[in-house]
Structures are given as C-alpha cells and as structure tokens.
Design a protein around this motif. Structure first.
Motif, PDB file in Angstrom:
ATOM      1  N   ASN A 130     -39.113 -28.165  -8.233  1.00 65.85           N
ATOM      2  CA  ASN A 130     -37.507 -28.642  -8.170  1.00 65.85           C
ATOM      3  C   ASN A 130     -37.180 -28.310  -9.044  1.00 65.85           C
ATOM      4  OD1 ASN A 130     -38.480 -29.500  -9.949  1.00 65.85           O
ATOM      5  ND2 ASN A 130     -38.234 -31.362  -9.435  1.00 65.85           N
ATOM      6  N   MET A 167     -37.047 -27.398 -12.365  1.00 61.93           N
ATOM      7  CA  MET A 167     -36.923 -28.603 -13.206  1.00 61.93           C
ATOM      8  C   MET A 167     -36.537 -27.908 -14.433  1.00 61.93           C
ATOM      9  SD  MET A 167     -35.921 -31.205 -12.270  1.00 61.93           S
ATOM     10  CE  MET A 167     -35.980 -32.469 -12.771  1.00 61.93           C
ATOM     11  N   LEU A 220     -33.462 -26.882 -16.257  1.00 55.86           N
ATOM     12  CA  LEU A 220     -32.149 -27.516 -17.223  1.00 55.86           C
ATOM     13  C   LEU A 220     -32.203 -27.040 -18.350  1.00 55.86           C
ATOM     14  CD1 LEU A 220     -33.195 -31.413 -15.795  1.00 55.86           C
ATOM     15  CD2 LEU A 220     -31.105 -29.479 -15.475  1.00 55.86           C
ATOM     16  N   ARG A 243     -33.644 -29.158  -5.195  1.00 57.67           N
ATOM     17  CA  ARG A 243     -33.613 -30.420  -5.016  1.00 57.67           C
ATOM     18  C   ARG A 243     -33.282 -31.554  -4.149  1.00 57.67           C
ATOM     19  NH1 ARG A 243     -31.187 -29.418 -10.945  1.00 57.67           N
ATOM     20  NH2 ARG A 243     -32.586 -27.729 -11.959  1.00 57.67           N
ATOM     21  N   PHE A 260     -42.268 -39.282 -11.849  1.00 62.56           N
ATOM     22  CA  PHE A 260     -42.460 -38.211 -12.658  1.00 62.56           C
ATOM     23  C   PHE A 260     -43.697 -39.128 -13.729  1.00 62.56           C
ATOM     24  CE2 PHE A 260     -38.424 -37.518 -12.437  1.00 62.56           C
ATOM     25  CZ  PHE A 260     -38.124 -35.861 -13.050  1.00 62.56           C
ATOM     26  N   ASN A 319     -39.396 -43.821 -14.599  1.00 62.20           N
ATOM     27  CA  ASN A 319     -38.565 -43.923 -15.438  1.00 62.20           C
ATOM     28  C   ASN A 319     -37.241 -44.563 -14.804  1.00 62.20           C
ATOM     29  OD1 ASN A 319     -38.374 -41.529 -13.259  1.00 62.20           O
ATOM     30  ND2 ASN A 319     -37.937 -40.202 -14.925  1.00 62.20           N
ATOM     31  N   PHE A 343     -33.706 -46.068 -13.772  1.00 59.49           N
ATOM     32  CA  PHE A 343     -31.872 -46.053 -14.212  1.00 59.49           C
ATOM     33  C   PHE A 343     -31.718 -47.449 -14.575  1.00 59.49           C
ATOM     34  CE2 PHE A 343     -31.526 -42.718 -10.968  1.00 59.49           C
ATOM     35  CZ  PHE A 343     -31.500 -41.815 -11.934  1.00 59.49           C
ATOM     36  N   TYR A 401     -29.668 -44.949  -5.393  1.00 58.96           N
ATOM     37  CA  TYR A 401     -28.979 -43.574  -6.389  1.00 58.96           C
ATOM     38  C   TYR A 401     -28.710 -42.346  -5.483  1.00 58.96           C
ATOM     39  CZ  TYR A 401     -26.679 -40.324  -9.970  1.00 58.96           C
ATOM     40  OH  TYR A 401     -26.005 -39.470 -10.334  1.00 58.96           O
ATOM     41  N   ARG A 448     -24.966 -37.861  -2.429  1.00 57.18           N
ATOM     42  CA  ARG A 448     -25.032 -37.235  -1.576  1.00 57.18           C
ATOM     43  C   ARG A 448     -23.721 -38.003  -0.918  1.00 57.18           C
ATOM     44  NH1 ARG A 448     -29.787 -36.937  -2.945  1.00 57.18           N
ATOM     45  NH2 ARG A 448     -31.036 -35.209  -2.534  1.00 57.18           N
ATOM     46  N   ARG A 501     -36.997 -44.368  -4.272  1.00 60.97           N
ATOM     47  CA  ARG A 501     -35.837 -43.426  -5.039  1.00 60.97           C
ATOM     48  C   ARG A 501     -36.057 -42.365  -4.356  1.00 60.97           C
ATOM     49  NH1 ARG A 501     -35.113 -43.436 -11.207  1.00 60.97           N
ATOM     50  NH2 ARG A 501     -36.898 -41.935 -11.469  1.00 60.97           N
ATOM     51  N   GLU A 528     -33.684 -36.502 -16.187  1.00 63.07           N
ATOM     52  CA  GLU A 528     -34.155 -35.426 -15.435  1.00 63.07           C
ATOM     53  C   GLU A 528     -34.921 -36.332 -14.286  1.00 63.07           C
ATOM     54  OE1 GLU A 528     -38.109 -34.460 -17.089  1.00 63.07           O
ATOM     55  OE2 GLU A 528     -37.221 -33.086 -17.912  1.00 63.07           O
ATOM     56  N   ALA A 529     -34.965 -37.792 -14.318  1.00 61.81           N
ATOM     57  CA  ALA A 529     -34.607 -38.617 -12.742  1.00 61.81           C
ATOM     58  C   ALA A 529     -32.912 -38.326 -12.319  1.00 61.81           C
ATOM     59  CB  ALA A 529     -34.381 -40.095 -13.295  1.00 61.81           C
ATOM     60  N   ALA A 530     -32.756 -38.010 -13.086  1.00 65.15           N
ATOM     61  CA  ALA A 530     -31.049 -37.682 -12.044  1.00 65.15           C
ATOM     62  C   ALA A 530     -30.826 -36.115 -11.573  1.00 65.15           C
ATOM     63  CB  ALA A 530     -29.731 -38.754 -12.688  1.00 65.15           C
ATOM     64  N   PHE A 531     -31.911 -36.104 -12.375  1.00 63.37           N
ATOM     65  CA  PHE A 531     -31.397 -33.931 -11.558  1.00 63.37           C
ATOM     66  C   PHE A 531     -31.955 -34.266 -10.583  1.00 63.37           C
ATOM     67  CE2 PHE A 531     -29.639 -33.219 -15.683  1.00 63.37           C
ATOM     68  CZ  PHE A 531     -28.333 -32.509 -15.357  1.00 63.37           C
ATOM     69  N   ALA A 532     -33.781 -34.465 -11.029  1.00 65.11           N
ATOM     70  CA  ALA A 532     -34.472 -34.478  -9.475  1.00 65.11           C
ATOM     71  C   ALA A 532     -33.979 -35.339  -8.607  1.00 65.11           C
ATOM     72  CB  ALA A 532     -35.816 -35.309 -10.489  1.00 65.11           C
ATOM     73  N   LEU A 533     -33.049 -35.871  -8.347  1.00 65.57           N
ATOM     74  CA  LEU A 533     -32.782 -36.435  -7.594  1.00 65.57           C
ATOM     75  C   LEU A 533     -31.297 -35.827  -6.661  1.00 65.57           C
ATOM     76  CD1 LEU A 533     -32.343 -40.296  -7.316  1.00 65.57           C
ATOM     77  CD2 LEU A 533     -33.163 -39.157  -6.075  1.00 65.57           C
TER      78      LEU A 533
END
Lengths: 259, 307
Positions: free
Chosen positions: A57, A59, A62, A92, A99, A103, A105, A115, A120, A168, B178-183
């Motif tokens: 994805n 990652m 970043l 993504r 993870f 984690n 929000f 979210y 989207r 999520r 990372e949680a937000a970016f992964a979505l």
C-alpha cells in the motif's frame, strides 16, 4: 513453488527490492499472491516481512529516502502499483491495512468505521449507516457495539479495537487486505476470534498476513512464504511448508530450531 | 534496633537511603523557594494594591490625582492589543508549524530554520520593538497604533507559537497518521481530521502561554511609542449601521497595563505606587487566569485522547 495456485492471481511480485536509504531491506523477491486466499509471511524478526507488506500500500512513500525496485503487478488490471507514476492514494483506496497495534482514531466507533467512506465523499446518512453496519458485521463486532456506536472507540477492549480496525478497513470494500501481525497485542481468545474472521473474509478479499506465530500461519493460511534476511527462502502451500519444506533453513525455522 | 534481614540480603546500604532522603529534602527546599517567592509577591501586591481595587478604578481614566486615577484605557488597550496579536500570530504560527512538520522536506535548510526559530524565541523583546518601529511605524506608516502594537507582539510570540505547535504535532503518534493514510486519506485530510484535533490540547496550551508572555510586555511597546498617559478610549469596534463592525480602533493610539504601571511607578508620590500595585494585581490575575485556562484545556483534551 506451488506449480498450480488453483485460483487466479491477485498480485504478482516480480524481482522486488526495497531500500531504506542505502540499506537494502528486501532482495529480489518474486512471489505470486493468489486471489481469495490467505498468504502468510513468516520469518525471524528483522527479516523484512513487514517491510514487504508495507510495499503493497506504498506506506514507505510516507517517509523520505525510501526506494523500490522491481514490480508488484496488481490484477485484474495488471498495473505495477509501485511504479512512481501510480498515485499511492489510488493504491490505498483499493488495498486496506490492519496494523500490529490496534490504532483506532480518537473518535466514536461509528466515525472510525465511516472515516474511509467519508474521505471518499460519502455523505448520505442512511447509506453510511448501512455500510457501517455491514462492516461491523463483517468484522464480527456488530452485536457487541450496536448499542453504543457513538461511544469513543478507546473504551473497547484491545481485541474489540482490533476488530474495529478490521471493520474500518472493510468498510470501503477493499479487494486486498494487509495484516501486520494483527494478533500480537491480543490475548488468546481475541486472537482466535480474529483468526476465525480471516477465514470468513477470504471469501471476499485477498489476504496477506505477516505473523511471527507459526501456529497461526499454519491455522489461517493457504500459502506460506518464509523470509530470511530480506530474501524469500521458500514459498509453497502452507501444508508443504510445515510438513515437507524443501529448504533446510525453512525446516529449521518451522520446527523451532532458530528464530 | 530490630534487624532487617530483607535489607541485609538485598544489599541496599543505609548510605544509599540517606542520600535518597537528602535529595528529596533538597528538592522540597527548591520548590518552597519558588512557591514562597510567588506567595510573597502576591501578598505584597494584595496588601498594597488590594484596597485600591474598586469599580471606579476600572472605569476611570488616569488623572493627576492618584485617588481619581484608574486603569480604563489600560485594560481596554491590553485586550484590544492582545486580540490583534492572537488573530495574527495564531493562524500564522499554526500554519507555519504544520508546514514545517508535515510538508517541508527534511534537509539542511529546514534544520537551519529550526535552529533560527529557537534563537528568535530568545531574542530580547526590545529588539522586536526596534524592528517594529522601523517596519510598521516608519515604513508601513501604521502609526503608533493598536495595530502596530498587536503586530509587534505577534512577531514576538510567533516563534513560541510555532515551536509549541510543532511539539504538539510531533507528539501525535505515527500509528494514527498511518491509520488515516492507509485508508486513502490525503496529507491535508490526515492533518485536518486527525493530527490537528489530536494536537489541539498541546497547541492551545502553547498559545495561551505565548499570549501570557505578550500581555506582560512593555519594552517593545514603549519603543514603538505607546502613550503612557491617555485620557480617552479607542473607537468602539462596533457601530450602529451596517456592517456593524468598525475597524477604526486599529489605528488609534493606546496604552496597556504594564505601561500604565510603569508610568505610575516612576512618579514620586506614594499614592501612585499604590495604584501601580493595584494595576499589577489586575495584570497578574489576567495572566493567572490565562494560565488556568491553559491547564483546564489541556486536561480536557487529554481526557479524550489516550494512546
């Protein structure tokens, strides 16, 4: 290598190398990922399993100084998702991730699940409600939280939080889910719930899971890849890897002689 | 004395224990000195200026007669100047911090900016006053006005706001981003929906501490030419006709609490010193109030967030 993956490929990794600055963390990995199956990545700490997973994805984009080489071809389109011309956001949008540590929000249970839909562009309340319920049911959490959807997610237990993170990720209907040691922070009961969930989920999505728990890999996966020092040592059906591995190193690892 | 077999076997010497107690005692003393100093200051001000506080003290203009003098233009000036400072420094400071923390590439230039920012926070405030005199008063011709004063103090606290905000942003765990970016969230969505809300407590605390530094400043404002004796109020920020808001006050002359105090203290008559103590008490309550608000906000936001 299993000669017949018995189902169409979801992704095909070809000669993937990855660099953190000048340090090469993955060395020329070639590994097909079968659609609607669970592929497990095992190996000792620091072997590159998580690094590998996070390539899918983008990652690594970043953080500065990271570099990919090779290809991860995503099907059915057959595009190379690590090509610099491909927008990591577009990747993504289709490949979700869960993870190692839950984690959620610092928002309500409902807003956590909604979210991905909100970013989207979903705004219609009844549509969101429906999707949130679907995702929570998909993550086997609906019955436990349906009466307190607007409570803070932090009030859930660790196992519930992890299933919330799965919900999520599910809410946006990804085709492909990445799990980075999803049970390492959970107790045995919560772990077995997540494992049951994986078996259900693979009807709908392709799953790639990193685990350092070999029993878990044996229980949940169809295919297993054993990695060591940034290289893919052996890839085969899970049964073969655990009963009749071709490589001595694999055998030593799965029988617990090192790791 | 009863023997203590556990201690003997664990090998903890009595010397270590005594050293431990000695440090606790020293720490306690150090704390008492600072708390004691504050208490002495506060009681001194209270005893001297407390009796002077009355409704008339807050609603009167300064006067040649100490008994009739009040702090009306000073507290109004302080509030208006602080409003300009806050409106300027807060958005600028937060935006700069977000850029530096989330968007700027990390290389020698950003390192240099970071070092400079820390240095700027330590520059004596009078230097800011000199710069403001040259820039705002002479170059931009904003006059010796509330606007000039607000902008000067905004420059003064900008580095503090930037550093406090960066600190707060840095404290937001990587896992949340990372949680937000992964979505599939964009950088701005991640910052707007997750990073800033999670950092709000820390940012607010930094802001209020910065503002409570600005509220006590007098040197830079005297440099740009604040009046110390003023017998009128600035224009009201509202008006009866559309659009109901007025900005004439921005260009009005002004005074602030510390300058009013300074003016009174520098007079020979004892009665004016009492006035200064009264004004000092009011200023201190303002500052303590702001700090109290910072503590309250921090506690409130912390309750919502746990990692």
């Amino acid at each position: 290598m299993p000669t017949n993956l018995s189902s169409p490929l979801k992704a095909d990794v070809k000669h993937l190398s990855f660099f953190y600055g000048t340090v090469q963390a993955l060395k020329d990995i070639t590994l097909p990922i079968a659609g609607n199956h669970v592929t497990a990545l095992i190996g000792p700490s620091g072997c590159g399993k998580t690094t590998y997973l996070r390539c899918f994805n983008r990652m690594h984009d970043l953080y500065p100084g990271n570099r990919y080489e090779g290809q991860i071809v995503l099907y059915p389109e057959g595009i190379n998702i690590i090509d610099p011309s491909v927008d990591p956001l577009a990747v993504r949008m289709r490949i979700g991730m869960v993870f190692q540590k839950p984690n959620p929000f610092p928002k309500s249970i409902y807003e956590n699940v909604a979210y991905g839909l909100r970013i989207r562009g979903a705004t219609q309340r009844n549509q969101l409600d429906e999707k949130v319920e679907q995702a929570l049911r998909g993550a086997a959490l609906w019955n436990e939280v349906k009466d307190r959807l607007h409570h803070l997610a932090f009030h859930l237990s660790g196992g519930q939080q992890q299933r919330l993170c799965i919900a999520r990720a599910l809410a946006t209907d990804p085709e492909f889910l990445l799990f980075d040691e999803p049970c390492s922070a959970l107790d045995p009961t919560a772990t077995s719930r997540v494992e049951e969930l994986l078996a259900e989920l693979k009807q709908r999505v392709t799953i790639l899971i990193v685990t350092h728990n070999m029993q878990q890999a044996a229980r949940v996966s169809d295919f297993t890849a054993f990695m060591y020092q940034g290289q893919l040592v052996e890839f085969d059906t899970t049964k073969t890897i655990f009963t009749n591995p071709a490589n001595q190193l694999t055998e030593d690892y799965v029988t617990g002689r090192f790791g | 004395m009863p023997s203590n077999p556990l201690r003997e076997r664990s090998g903890i010497g009595t010397g270590q224990k005594q050293l431990d107690r000695l440090f606790a005692l020293l720490g306690l003393l150090a704390m008492l000195v600072s708390v004691g100093a504050l208490l002495v200051l506060l009681t001194g001000l209270l005893m001297e200026g407390g009796p002077r506080l009355s409704w008339a003290f807050f609603t009167s203009y300064p006067s040649r007669f100490a008994e009739q003098a009040g702090i009306l233009p000073a507290w109004v000036g302080t509030i208006l100047v602080m409003a300009v400072t806050a409106v300027t420094a807060v958005p600028l400071g937060i935006a700069a911090a977000v850029y530096l923390e989330e968007y700027a590439p990390k290389h020698w230039l950003t390192d240099l900016i970071e070092i400079n920012m820390a240095n700027l926070a330590g520059v004596p405030s009078i230097v800011y006053g000199l710069m403001a005199l040259g820039l705002f008063v002479y170059q931009l011709r904003l006059g010796q006005s509330i606007l000039t004063a607000g902008l000067t103090l905004a420059l003064l606290i900008l580095p503090i706001v930037v550093m406090a905000t960066r600190e707060a942003i840095r404290a937001v765990p990587k896992s949340l981003r990372e949680a937000a970016f992964a979505l599939g969230a964009t950088k701005w969505q991640t910052v707007q929906h997750h990073v800033l809300p999670s950092a709000t407590g820390g940012i607010l605390t930094g802001l209020i501490l910065a503002l409570s530094r600005a509220i006590g400043e007098s040197a830079p404002l005297m440099t740009i030419g604040a009046l110390s004796f003023i017998a009128f109020l600035p224009h009201a920020p509202w008006q009866p006709d559309f659009p109901f808001l007025s900005f004439e006050w921005l260009l009005d002359p002004f005074t602030v609490m510390p300058i009013q105090m300074f003016n009174w203290v520098s007079r020979p008559q004892e009665a004016f010193h009492v006035n200064a103590a009264g004004a000092g008490l009011v200023l201190m309550v303002m500052t303590l109030g702001m700090n109290g608000l910072a503590i309250y906000l921090r506690a409130r936001y912390r309750k919502r967030i746990q990692w």
